[in-house]
Scaffold this motif. Structure first.
Motif, PDB file in Angstrom:
ATOM      1  N   LEU A   6     105.263  78.999  35.120  1.00 53.89           N
ATOM      2  CA  LEU A   6     104.857  78.679  36.360  1.00 53.89           C
ATOM      3  C   LEU A   6     105.708  79.039  37.630  1.00 53.89           C
ATOM      4  O   LEU A   6     105.341  78.915  38.775  1.00 53.89           O
ATOM      5  N   ASP A   7     107.257  79.276  37.051  1.00 45.99           N
ATOM      6  CA  ASP A   7     108.007  79.678  38.255  1.00 45.99           C
ATOM      7  C   ASP A   7     107.982  81.042  38.333  1.00 45.99           C
ATOM      8  O   ASP A   7     108.111  81.686  37.359  1.00 45.99           O
ATOM      9  N   LYS A   8     107.799  81.486  39.672  1.00 38.50           N
ATOM     10  CA  LYS A   8     107.573  82.870  39.921  1.00 38.50           C
ATOM     11  C   LYS A   8     108.281  83.767  39.305  1.00 38.50           C
ATOM     12  O   LYS A   8     108.166  84.898  38.929  1.00 38.50           O
ATOM     13  N   ASP A  13      88.864  99.980  31.986  1.00 36.98           N
ATOM     14  CA  ASP A  13      88.958 100.055  33.358  1.00 36.98           C
ATOM     15  C   ASP A  13      88.840  98.714  34.116  1.00 36.98           C
ATOM     16  O   ASP A  13      88.553  99.072  35.364  1.00 36.98           O
ATOM     17  N   VAL A  14      88.872  97.779  33.454  1.00 33.58           N
ATOM     18  CA  VAL A  14      88.693  96.514  34.158  1.00 33.58           C
ATOM     19  C   VAL A  14      90.020  96.213  34.873  1.00 33.58           C
ATOM     20  O   VAL A  14      90.974  96.190  33.984  1.00 33.58           O
ATOM     21  N   ILE A  15      89.994  95.688  36.116  1.00 33.28           N
ATOM     22  CA  ILE A  15      91.547  95.520  36.463  1.00 33.28           C
ATOM     23  C   ILE A  15      91.520  93.882  36.520  1.00 33.28           C
ATOM     24  O   ILE A  15      90.748  92.901  36.733  1.00 33.28           O
ATOM     25  N   HIS A  16      92.839  93.519  35.936  1.00 26.71           N
ATOM     26  CA  HIS A  16      92.996  92.203  35.906  1.00 26.71           C
ATOM     27  C   HIS A  16      94.509  91.798  36.964  1.00 26.71           C
ATOM     28  O   HIS A  16      95.071  92.519  36.859  1.00 26.71           O
ATOM     29  N   GLU A  17      94.118  90.855  37.477  1.00 29.31           N
ATOM     30  CA  GLU A  17      95.342  90.469  38.468  1.00 29.31           C
ATOM     31  C   GLU A  17      95.633  89.056  38.286  1.00 29.31           C
ATOM     32  O   GLU A  17      94.486  87.909  38.509  1.00 29.31           O
ATOM     33  N   VAL A  18      96.734  88.549  37.923  1.00 27.76           N
ATOM     34  CA  VAL A  18      97.000  87.381  37.483  1.00 27.76           C
ATOM     35  C   VAL A  18      98.162  86.580  38.205  1.00 27.76           C
ATOM     36  O   VAL A  18      99.023  87.241  38.613  1.00 27.76           O
ATOM     37  N   GLU A  19      98.034  85.394  39.030  1.00 24.74           N
ATOM     38  CA  GLU A  19      98.960  84.482  39.864  1.00 24.74           C
ATOM     39  C   GLU A  19      99.123  83.421  39.098  1.00 24.74           C
ATOM     40  O   GLU A  19      98.627  82.837  38.669  1.00 24.74           O
ATOM     41  N   ALA A  20     100.579  83.144  39.001  1.00 21.79           N
ATOM     42  CA  ALA A  20     100.929  81.785  38.782  1.00 21.79           C
ATOM     43  C   ALA A  20     101.257  81.101  40.198  1.00 21.79           C
ATOM     44  O   ALA A  20     102.099  81.340  40.903  1.00 21.79           O
ATOM     45  N   GLN A  21     100.503  80.020  40.378  1.00 20.44           N
ATOM     46  CA  GLN A  21     100.440  79.389  41.813  1.00 20.44           C
ATOM     47  C   GLN A  21     101.053  78.038  41.503  1.00 20.44           C
ATOM     48  O   GLN A  21     100.267  77.022  41.294  1.00 20.44           O
ATOM     49  N   LYS A  22     102.345  77.611  41.843  1.00 22.06           N
ATOM     50  CA  LYS A  22     103.031  76.330  41.613  1.00 22.06           C
ATOM     51  C   LYS A  22     102.477  75.346  42.521  1.00 22.06           C
ATOM     52  O   LYS A  22     102.422  74.191  42.425  1.00 22.06           O
ATOM     53  N   GLU A  23     102.561  75.817  43.879  1.00 26.74           N
ATOM     54  CA  GLU A  23     102.295  74.987  45.076  1.00 26.74           C
ATOM     55  C   GLU A  23     100.680  75.145  45.538  1.00 26.74           C
ATOM     56  O   GLU A  23     100.262  76.244  45.742  1.00 26.74           O
ATOM     57  N   GLU A  44      85.345  96.731  37.469  1.00 31.08           N
ATOM     58  CA  GLU A  44      85.224  95.406  37.444  1.00 31.08           C
ATOM     59  C   GLU A  44      86.553  94.764  37.726  1.00 31.08           C
ATOM     60  O   GLU A  44      87.745  95.323  37.313  1.00 31.08           O
ATOM     61  N   VAL A  45      86.640  93.679  38.542  1.00 29.42           N
ATOM     62  CA  VAL A  45      87.971  93.205  39.132  1.00 29.42           C
ATOM     63  C   VAL A  45      88.000  91.528  38.716  1.00 29.42           C
ATOM     64  O   VAL A  45      87.170  90.767  38.965  1.00 29.42           O
ATOM     65  N   LEU A  46      88.889  91.322  37.811  1.00 32.58           N
ATOM     66  CA  LEU A  46      88.869  89.895  37.327  1.00 32.58           C
ATOM     67  C   LEU A  46      90.359  89.199  37.968  1.00 32.58           C
ATOM     68  O   LEU A  46      91.417  89.807  37.743  1.00 32.58           O
ATOM     69  N   ILE A  47      90.258  88.158  38.779  1.00 31.54           N
ATOM     70  CA  ILE A  47      91.369  87.665  39.327  1.00 31.54           C
ATOM     71  C   ILE A  47      91.676  86.232  38.775  1.00 31.54           C
ATOM     72  O   ILE A  47      90.433  85.521  38.770  1.00 31.54           O
ATOM     73  N   VAL A  48      92.688  86.032  38.519  1.00 32.06           N
ATOM     74  CA  VAL A  48      93.182  84.686  37.858  1.00 32.06           C
ATOM     75  C   VAL A  48      94.347  83.951  38.431  1.00 32.06           C
ATOM     76  O   VAL A  48      95.378  84.773  38.683  1.00 32.06           O
ATOM     77  N   LEU A  49      93.965  82.619  38.730  1.00 28.31           N
ATOM     78  CA  LEU A  49      95.098  81.854  39.450  1.00 28.31           C
ATOM     79  C   LEU A  49      95.456  80.779  38.447  1.00 28.31           C
ATOM     80  O   LEU A  49      94.404  79.922  37.967  1.00 28.31           O
ATOM     81  N   ILE A  50      96.504  80.508  37.916  1.00 30.74           N
ATOM     82  CA  ILE A  50      96.956  79.468  37.153  1.00 30.74           C
ATOM     83  C   ILE A  50      97.747  78.374  37.912  1.00 30.74           C
ATOM     84  O   ILE A  50      98.818  78.885  38.498  1.00 30.74           O
ATOM     85  N   MET A  51      97.394  77.359  37.970  1.00 25.46           N
ATOM     86  CA  MET A  51      97.943  75.985  38.610  1.00 25.46           C
ATOM     87  C   MET A  51      98.066  74.799  38.103  1.00 25.46           C
ATOM     88  O   MET A  51      97.192  74.371  37.038  1.00 25.46           O
ATOM     89  N   PHE A 104      89.920  80.006  37.887  1.00 20.51           N
ATOM     90  CA  PHE A 104      91.081  79.158  38.475  1.00 20.51           C
ATOM     91  C   PHE A 104      91.383  78.316  37.394  1.00 20.51           C
ATOM     92  O   PHE A 104      90.467  77.630  37.055  1.00 20.51           O
ATOM     93  N   LEU A 105      92.590  78.398  36.793  1.00 23.47           N
ATOM     94  CA  LEU A 105      92.773  77.467  35.658  1.00 23.47           C
ATOM     95  C   LEU A 105      93.805  76.428  36.190  1.00 23.47           C
ATOM     96  O   LEU A 105      94.947  76.369  37.016  1.00 23.47           O
TER      97      LEU A 105
END
Length: 271
Positions: free
Chosen positions: A13-15, A72-82, A115-122, A156-157
């Motif tokens: 989770l640390d960037k 061709d599905v786009i996956h964008e994943v973020e680790a969001q600690k704060e 198709e676009v899939l955005i995932v935020l992990i918190m 959102f996870l």
């Protein structure tokens, strides 16, 4: 600035560690496979810290992990600690900027949009229902079973969920491992995929080259923070001088204890 952790103390989770780990396509694939409960084959190597903007004078975004699969599905994943208290709208901005780049100029068939899939992990519960996973897609208010089917999904996870019956045990293990990326947590994981991921991440943490890069990154953050503080102090000094020159001593006194009023004065003087 908070005391710097050592590289070996970092979690996914640390960037910094997240970006370094996700340079490895196998780690991205493992993460997506577990999150989506499917086999994800990447079309190209994933990109980390990918910068996107719609124009040079528009707001830019930096995407932690940007990957395209064989469908061709786009996956964008973020680790969001704060919790920045703006994540739903931030995900909306990400969605819009990603979409704006998908069709070449002159193309009028919007069905060609990926198709676009955005995932935020918190490590916190953004919505308060104590779920590990919140999945959002557009649906009709009047006919709830009617899905818009526009190809956009946002997930959102929450690593601190409390309803294991709603997700796979492997996803729960992944979320726990991302929050505490240690030998101890890896050893109690039943998932062989997570254990293999841990072996790769252990190599990242043990790399002297990565250690040097991490130290340089930390030093850059300190310099940026110091420069920001210097610029901020210069602006305040300029404001105080102008207030003194105009004899606005009541405003000067109020600004020292009211940050919102200080911002208003800065805007007034265009500083």
């Amino acid at each position: 600035m908070n005391q710097r952790k050592s590289l070996k103390e970092l979690n996914l989770l640390d960037k910094f560690l997240f970006d370094e780990a996700m340079d490895d396509p196998e780690n991205v694939k493992t993460m997506l496979d577990i999150i989506l409960s499917q086999n994800t084959n990447l079309k190209h190597p994933p990109q980390t810290e990918k910068e996107q903007r719609t124009a040079t004078d528009n707001r830019q975004i930096r995407l932690d992990v940007y990957a395209i699969d064989e469908d061709d599905v786009i996956h964008e994943v973020e680790a969001q600690k704060e919790n920045t208290h703006n994540l739903p709208k931030r995900s909306r901005l990400y969605q819009g900027i990603i979409d704006s780049k998908l069709l070449p100029p002159g193309v009028v068939d919007f069905n060609l949009l990926n198709e676009v899939l955005i995932v935020l992990i918190m490590p916190f519960d953004l919505f308060g229902y104590e779920l590990y996973r919140y999945t959002f897609q557009m649906r009709c208010e009047e006919v709830p079973e009617l899905k818009l089917d526009d190809g956009a999904t946002r997930i959102f996870l929450n690593t601190k969920g409390k309803h294991p019956e709603l997700v796979s045990p492997e996803l729960i293990e992944l979320l726990k491992y991302m929050e505490h990326s240690t030998d101890e947590v890896s050893e109690i994981c039943k998932s062989e995929r997570i254990q293999k991921m841990h072996s790769r991440i252990f190599q990242v943490k043990a790399s002297e080259k990565t250690e040097v890069k991490y130290m340089q990154s930390w030093e850059e953050k300190i310099l940026i923070k110091q420069e920001g503080e210097r610029i901020g102090l210069e602006r305040i000094n300029r404001l105080n001088q102008k207030l003194i020159e105009q004899g606005r001593f009541d405003d000067l006194t109020k600004a020292t204890s009211d940050s919102n009023y200080q911002k208003k004065l800065l805007k007034e003087f265009k500083i």
